[in-house]
Design an enzyme around this catalytic site. Structure first.
Site, PDB file in Angstrom:
ATOM      1  N   LEU A 243       0.835  -1.198   0.000  1.00 26.17           N
ATOM      2  CA  LEU A 243       0.000   0.000   0.000  1.00 26.17           C
ATOM      3  C   LEU A 243       0.865   1.241   0.000  1.00 26.17           C
ATOM      4  O   LEU A 243       1.993   1.242   0.488  1.00 26.17           O
ATOM      5  CB  LEU A 243      -0.986   0.002   1.163  1.00 26.17           C
ATOM      6  CG  LEU A 243      -0.495  -0.035   2.599  1.00 26.17           C
ATOM      7  CD1 LEU A 243      -0.324   1.375   3.144  1.00 26.17           C
ATOM      8  CD2 LEU A 243      -1.451  -0.807   3.486  1.00 26.17           C
ATOM      9  N   SER A 244       0.343   2.302  -0.593  1.00 22.29           N
ATOM     10  CA  SER A 244       1.021   3.588  -0.711  1.00 22.29           C
ATOM     11  C   SER A 244       2.322   3.392  -1.516  1.00 22.29           C
ATOM     12  O   SER A 244       2.290   2.881  -2.626  1.00 22.29           O
ATOM     13  CB  SER A 244       1.262   4.179   0.671  1.00 22.29           C
ATOM     14  OG  SER A 244       1.713   5.513   0.585  1.00 22.29           O
ATOM     15  N   ASN A 245       3.461   3.753  -0.964  1.00 18.35           N
ATOM     16  CA  ASN A 245       4.711   3.503  -1.686  1.00 18.35           C
ATOM     17  C   ASN A 245       4.920   2.015  -1.921  1.00 18.35           C
ATOM     18  O   ASN A 245       5.486   1.609  -2.940  1.00 18.35           O
ATOM     19  CB  ASN A 245       5.900   4.083  -0.925  1.00 18.35           C
ATOM     20  CG  ASN A 245       6.016   5.585  -1.100  1.00 18.35           C
ATOM     21  OD1 ASN A 245       5.285   6.203  -1.872  1.00 18.35           O
ATOM     22  ND2 ASN A 245       6.940   6.199  -0.368  1.00 18.35           N
ATOM     23  N   LEU A 268      -2.750  -1.319  -3.086  1.00 18.91           N
ATOM     24  CA  LEU A 268      -3.645  -0.382  -2.421  1.00 18.91           C
ATOM     25  C   LEU A 268      -3.047   1.017  -2.491  1.00 18.91           C
ATOM     26  O   LEU A 268      -1.849   1.199  -2.212  1.00 18.91           O
ATOM     27  CB  LEU A 268      -3.850  -0.771  -0.957  1.00 18.91           C
ATOM     28  CG  LEU A 268      -4.829  -1.908  -0.635  1.00 18.91           C
ATOM     29  CD1 LEU A 268      -4.349  -3.242  -1.223  1.00 18.91           C
ATOM     30  CD2 LEU A 268      -5.023  -2.034   0.876  1.00 18.91           C
TER      31      LEU A 268
END
Length: 583
Positions: A243-245, A268
């Site tokens: 998720l994210s990075n 995500l």
């Protein structure tokens, strides 16, 4: 043992059973929610104590564990999962600094459904930075889980005592042990951060980090179960998630997976930059740092959490931003309301939605945009700790807020407590402020000029950003992107939407959920007033992984399309299952 040529130094094997398991270090859900796990000696915490607190910190940084959030009752669980861990430093060819890799092997490893989940930490977090997603889903299911910090992490190096972090998480002096990050020797003080100061532009190699972590995971499974070796992508399904990075990292991995290692990908809220479309994080982060404070003083954001104080007033610094921009000739309006309206329209014209701006008030209040800009600029320009762009620097934060030398207890806890990019945990971001009514604007403008300018530095930075662009995954790879419609840190219009459209134009068929009422930080949903408006993202990620598992192991067809759940905001009460729209 194959693939150990990627490892620097030893592979550290530790067992985690009884009161110290893989998923929560023995804390369980109640302990994860509680006070920080204690150190018997704050100045010299043991490796086991550091690990326990690092796991707790990583959970709290990603999941909504608050009393209204529903974790453990509405969705998710924190099972007791005994097993072993393999820790190592791995290094890419040509890199200056290693990335930390970890494989968790549960005692209940499912030999009938050989599964390896590979993940990368969110943000710039340490090695356990994706445990609430990948570990919480994979370990109880009997999957092994391989992690990488993707060239970031919390192995801060302190020049004041020439110390960094060893493989165990404990601090060590330069030359006394192999360190997670060891910058060139330098006189004086200050703190070096691997993401910002390694000289590697690690973001361009996130995909390689993920695939290398997967190879490490397979090699360690050989070691754990020699009678069933070799473990290969042909006999062990490798599921990539983040998720994210970390989400951006697994998408990068999918784009360079020439050996077809990955069986499926669930990303995500990915920080993904698509060539020729969308916008790079550095571009809109440096724009946001300048313009959002002023835009958020507009009356339309009066009821937005973090945009007003208890008296209904916008922060004085945000109002001052409009006056500063007018003095610089960037706004023509003479009154604060008109300045706010002009700033708002400028951002709308640049692609910002009202939803993204409203939720981004949190990032403005926490000074995340300037923080990201300073660290990422240093990484893209491959600068050391004492030559960061714009005169920024990291140092210990004294009681009066001024820069100084961190005390031993603060320094000892960084590996467990820090987020990977200061400020925080006794480390401050200093420099580039002045005595004006808007002291941070000059520094923010310098960071922005590295994107908009045409000098050598700006060209170098843009070339580094271009190197992080994602590639096309192979055809028919099961790939699912999930993103909160209200994400104010990585707005969908700049990241996931251009990526998904690009895949479609090239014959790929990803699943995409743009989830109503979800935003970027599940952990912040526990803050008063903020969680009322939003839904967590993690339950949708777990659901997507469940569906991928059913496809890979139960021969359930992979859908060509799947309607996005129509969730409803949580409101002031506790989360209920029906609010998620998953049933």
């Amino acid at each position: 043992m194959r693939d150990l040529d990627i490892v620097q130094g030893e592979v550290r094997l530790t067992a985690h059973r009884e009161h110290d398991d893989l998923l929560s270090a023995g804390l369980g859900l109640a302990g994860l929610r509680g006070a920080p796990a204690a150190f018997a000696d704050a100045q010299r915490p043991s490796a086991q104590e550091l690990r326990r607190r690092a796991i707790q910190t990583s959970w709290k940084g990603i999941a909504d564990l608050g009393p209204l959030g529903g974790y453990g009752t509405v969705y998710g669980a924190v099972a007791h999962v005994p097993g072993v861990e393999y820790h190592a430093f791995a290094k890419l060819s040509g890199a200056h600094a290693p990335h930390r890799v970890l494989l968790q092997v549960p005692d209940n490893f499912d030999h009938a459904h050989r599964c390896l989940v590979v993940t990368a930490s969110s943000g710039s977090r340490g090695i356990y930075g994706a445990i609430a997603l990948a570990g919480a889903w994979g370990l109880p299911r009997g999957c092994a889980v391989a992690y990488t910090d993707k060239g970031a992490g919390t192995g801060y190096f302190d020049f004041s005592d020439d110390s960094g972090v060893g493989l165990s998480g404990e601090r060590a002096q330069r030359g006394a042990a192999l360190l997670e990050f060891e910058p060139p020797a330098s006189h004086g003080e200050g703190i070096a951060i691997k993401h910002a100061h390694s000289g590697d532009n690690p973001e361009a190699d996130w995909g390689r980090h993920v695939l290398q972590a997967a190879r490490f995971g397979l090699a360690m499974l050989d070691r754990a179960f020699p009678g069933q070796a070799p473990f290969t992508p042909q006999n062990t399904r490798i599921i990539a998630t983040g998720l994210s990075n970390g989400g951006g990292a697994v998408l990068q991995a999918a784009g360079i997976d020439d050996q077809r290692m990955l069986a499926g990908v669930v990303a995500l809220e990915p920080n993904v930059y698509t060539p020729g479309r969308g916008r790079a994080l550095y571009d809109y982060a440096t724009e946001a740092a300048i313009w959002l404070p002023c835009a958020l003083t507009d009356a339309r954001f009066a009821a937005v959490p973090f945009a007003r104080d208890v008296h209904g007033q916008a922060p004085a610094a945000w109002t001052a931003r409009g006056a500063s921009l007018r003095e610089r000739g960037q706004l023509s309006a003479s009154t604060p309301p008109a300045q706010a309206a002009q700033a708002y329209e400028r951002l709308r014209g640049a692609g910002w939605t009202d939803q993204a701006m409203a939720t981004a008030a949190l990032s403005v209040a926490f000074d995340l945009w300037r923080t990201l800009g300073a660290a990422y600029a240093s990484a893209y320009l491959r600068r050391g700790a004492h030559e960061m762009p714009g005169g920024y620097r990291y140092a210990g934060t004294l009681a009066d807020g001024k820069p100084g030398v961190a005390d031993a207890a603060t320094r000892a806890g960084w590996w467990a407590d820090a987020s990977g990019i200061p400020p925080g945990n006794g480390v401050g971001l200093f420099g580039q402020t002045d005595g004006s009514i808007d002291p941070q604007l000059a520094g923010c403008e310098q960071l922005r000029s590295l994107w908009t300018g045409d000098d050598a530095q700006a060209r170098t930075l843009r070339a580094s950003v271009a190197a992080v662009a994602v590639g096309l995954p192979r055809e028919n790879l099961p790939l699912w992107v999930l993103h909160g419609a209200d994400d104010g840190l990585l707005p969908t219009t700049f990241s996931s939407e251009p990526y998904v459209a690009w895949l479609g134009e090239h014959g790929r068929k990803p699943l995409y959920w743009k989830l109503p009422h979800a935003q970027h930080f599940d952990a912040f949903l526990a803050l008063p007033g903020f969680g009322d408006r939003h839904l967590p993202l993690l339950p949708y990620g777990y659901a997507a992984l469940d569906r991928l598992w059913a496809h890979l192991y139960a021969e359930r067809p992979w859908p060509a399309d799947l309607p996005t759940p129509a969730g409803t905001p949580r409101g002031a009460g506790p989360l209920q299952r029906g609010m998620l729209g998953l049933d």
